[in-house]
Design a protein around this motif. Structure first.
Motif, PDB file in Angstrom:
ATOM      1  N   LYS A 180      34.604  39.955  34.660  1.00 14.55           N
ATOM      2  CA  LYS A 180      34.751  40.342  36.088  1.00 14.55           C
ATOM      3  C   LYS A 180      35.377  41.627  36.434  1.00 14.55           C
ATOM      4  CE  LYS A 180      35.447  38.253  40.754  1.00 14.55           C
ATOM      5  NZ  LYS A 180      36.070  37.013  41.313  1.00 14.55           N
ATOM      6  N   ASP A 181      36.331  41.932  35.640  1.00 11.38           N
ATOM      7  CA  ASP A 181      37.043  43.120  35.531  1.00 11.38           C
ATOM      8  C   ASP A 181      36.121  44.415  35.418  1.00 11.38           C
ATOM      9  OD1 ASP A 181      39.425  42.320  36.264  1.00 11.38           O
ATOM     10  OD2 ASP A 181      40.106  42.238  34.193  1.00 11.38           O
ATOM     11  N   GLU A 182      35.043  44.312  34.506  1.00  8.33           N
ATOM     12  CA  GLU A 182      34.150  45.278  33.984  1.00  8.33           C
ATOM     13  C   GLU A 182      33.308  45.387  35.193  1.00  8.33           C
ATOM     14  OE1 GLU A 182      33.983  47.126  31.293  1.00  8.33           O
ATOM     15  OE2 GLU A 182      31.960  48.123  31.950  1.00  8.33           O
ATOM     16  N   LYS A 184      34.005  44.944  38.340  1.00  2.23           N
ATOM     17  CA  LYS A 184      34.655  45.944  39.280  1.00  2.23           C
ATOM     18  C   LYS A 184      34.761  47.452  38.846  1.00  2.23           C
ATOM     19  CE  LYS A 184      39.083  45.970  41.710  1.00  2.23           C
ATOM     20  NZ  LYS A 184      40.313  45.306  42.254  1.00  2.23           N
ATOM     21  N   LYS A 185      34.950  47.732  37.681  1.00  6.15           N
ATOM     22  CA  LYS A 185      34.832  48.936  37.219  1.00  6.15           C
ATOM     23  C   LYS A 185      33.511  49.698  37.542  1.00  6.15           C
ATOM     24  CE  LYS A 185      37.063  48.613  32.755  1.00  6.15           C
ATOM     25  NZ  LYS A 185      36.988  48.836  31.480  1.00  6.15           N
TER      26      LYS A 185
END
Lengths: 275, 275
Positions: A180-182, A184-185
Motif C-alpha cells: 500500500k505504501d508503494e 501511495k508513492k
C-alpha cells in the motif's frame, strides 16, 4: 544464451486451494536475483531476446496458443510490464486487450462474453491487461452479489480456463504485487507528472479505500483458480526492474516448454529452381 | 387465448443421464395433438401470436435472455421451423445464427469461440441453427478425437450452458426427430425441386451413410446435456405441421414462465403535458 538460471517458477507460483495471506508475500523480495541493478537489466534484456525468438517460432509454427493475464491493484505496473515484455514481439502474432469497467452492451451479457473473442488462436500470444477476474473482484468488494453467486462466478472462471487449456491454450497468470505504501508513492509521482495525469481514474482512486477487501478477494481468487493448466504467479512488483526480470523469466520458461519450431518445408528447398 | 393446453413439455423432454434409444421415440407421434390438420394449423397460429406478444414484452423489458438451439440431421426441418417460429418476431430483439463447418480462423480457436459472441443479451432472443453441439457430433462420428477428448468437450458444453444459465439465459434445446425413411423422401423431393437444389450439400449427403453413428452420438449427447437449466426436447418431426405446433407450444410455455412485462414509466404519464 542464459547461462545461470536460478530464478524458479515455483517460488512465485500460487498453490491451488491452499489458503495464504498476501501480506506474507514480500513485495520487495529479491531472492535469486542479481544484487546489482545493471545486472538485473542485462539479464532481463537477454530473456526478452529469447522470448522474441520463441514468439517468432510460435507464430510461424501456427500450433500453440498462449494467453498471459495481468492483474494488479491500480499503479501495480500492468501497462509497463506488458510494454517491456511484449514491446518487441512480432505484432502479427500478438494481441493485447485491455479491460475497463464493462460497457452497457457488455453488461447486458454474461461476463465472459467480452473476454472470449480475444482469447488466442493458433500461433498467437494474447495478453490481457485486467481480465475476466475483474468481474469477480468488483462485485465481491462492492457486495453487488451474494456469496453463492460469487462462488458460481469463480467456478465459471475455472471451467472457462479448463476448456481453453483442454483446447490447447497455454495460460499464464500474473498478479503484480505491490504494497500500500508503494501505491501511495506511485500515485504521488503520478500527481507530479502532467504526462501521467491521463492515467488518473477517480473511480480507481476510490478503490484504494477498499485495499484490504481487494487483498482478501485476491487471496481467495488466486488460490481457487491457480490450476496446473492455468497457474497464478505472484510477482514482487515494488521494484520495476526486478519485476520485469521475474516476469520475463517465467514467460520464457513457459514458451520453452512449448518448444515451438519453424515448420519444415513440404518439399526439398535446395532443389528449388529460383528463376 | 389458449383454451385447451394438453400439450405437455414433459412428454418431449429428455431426462438427464438416463440412457435411451432414439428409435424408441416415434417420429410420427401425435398424442395430445388435434386429429385434423386444419385444427393443428389453427392452434399453431394462436401459439405464434402469443409468442410474438411475449417476445415484444421481453424486448421492451430488457431483462431476460433467451437462447433456442436447433439440432437435427440433414432435412430435419431446422430452417422451416425457425422461419415458422420466429418469422413474426420483432427482429430488433431477435438474432438467428446458422453454423456450418468451421472456417479456418474458427478452427484455429476453441470450438466455443464462434458461439459465444452470438449468445443473447438482455431483451434478446437468440436462435442457433445448428450449434456448439456440432463440434462434439462431427469429431465423434468421424473419430477425429479419442474418447477422453470427446468426453471433455461434452463437459465443456455442459459448463458453458451452466454459466449462461447462472448469468440469466433461459436455454431451450430442440432435436428435430425424423426417421431415415423420411429423410430419404425429403432428399428425393429436394432433388425434384430446382428451387431447393441450393440446399444440397454433398458433404451432408455423405453423412447419411453415418446415420446410425449420428443417432448413437445424439443419444449420448442429449442425455448428458439435458440439464434442468438447459433441457433438450425431442420433437417428432416427420410431419411438419405437427412439429411446428409442438415447438411453438414449448417455446410459448417457456416464455410465459419468464412472465415478461412492459416496463412501467418512471413518472405519471397521465400528468404529461404534450404541447
Amino acid at each position: 544464451m542464459i547461462t545461470t538460471d536460478v530464478i524458479s517458477r515455483k517460488r512465485y507460483r500460487v498453490e491451488q486451494d491452499k489458503k495464504f495471506r498476501l501480506k506474507d508475500w514480500d513485495a520487495n523480495d529479491r531472492e535469486g536475483l542479481p544484487p546489482e541493478t545493471h545486472l538485473v537489466i542485462d539479464q532481463t534484456a537477454r530473456e526478452i531476446v529469447r522470448i522474441e525468438e520463441l514468439q517468432g517460432r510460435l507464430h510461424a509454427e501456427h500450433k500453440h496458443k498462449v494467453l498471459i493475464v495481468f492483474q494488479a491493484t491500480d499503479t501495480g505496473g500492468k501497462d509497463g510490464s506488458i510494454r517491456r515484455l511484449a514491446g518487441g514481439m512480432d505484432p502479427a502474432g500478438l494481441r493485447v486487450t485491455s479491460y475497463k469497467a464493462p460497457s452497457a452492451i457488455e453488461y447486458d451479457h454474461d461476463p465472459l462474453w467480452r473476454i472470449h473473442p480475444h482469447v488466442p488462436g493458433k500461433g498467437q500470444v494474447a495478453i490481457f491487461n485486467r481480465s475476466h477476474y475483474e468481474d469477480y473482484l468488483v462485485p465481491r468488494v462492492h457486495k453487488i452479489f451474494d456469496e453463492k453467486r460469487l462462488e458460481k462466478r469463480l467456478r465459471h472462471l475455472l471451467h472457462f480456463e479448463e476448456m481453453l487449456a483442454d483446447e490447447g491454450v497455454c495460460i499464464i497468470k500474473f498478479f503484480l504485487h505491490i504494497d500500500k505504501d508503494e501505491q501511495k508513492k506511485r500515485l504521488l509521482a503520478r500527481q507530479e507528472n502532467p504526462e501521467k495525469h491521463w492515467k488518473f481514474d477517480l473511480a480507481d482512486l476510490k478503490e484504494r479505500d477498499h485495499w484490504d477487501e481487494y487483498q482478501k478477494a485476491y487471496e481467495d481468487m488466486l488460490a481457487f483458480t491457480s490450476a496446473d493448466h492455468a497457474p497464478w504467479y505472484i510477482v514482487p512488483a515494488n521494484n520495476k526492474k526486478r519485476r520485469d526480470l521475474v516476469l520475463a523469466t517465467i514467460v520464457r520458461k513457459h514458451l520453452e516448454d512449448l518448444a515451438p519450431q519453424f515448420p519444415k518445408a513440404a518439399f526439398d528447398v535446395s532443389e528449388l529452381k529460383i528463376k
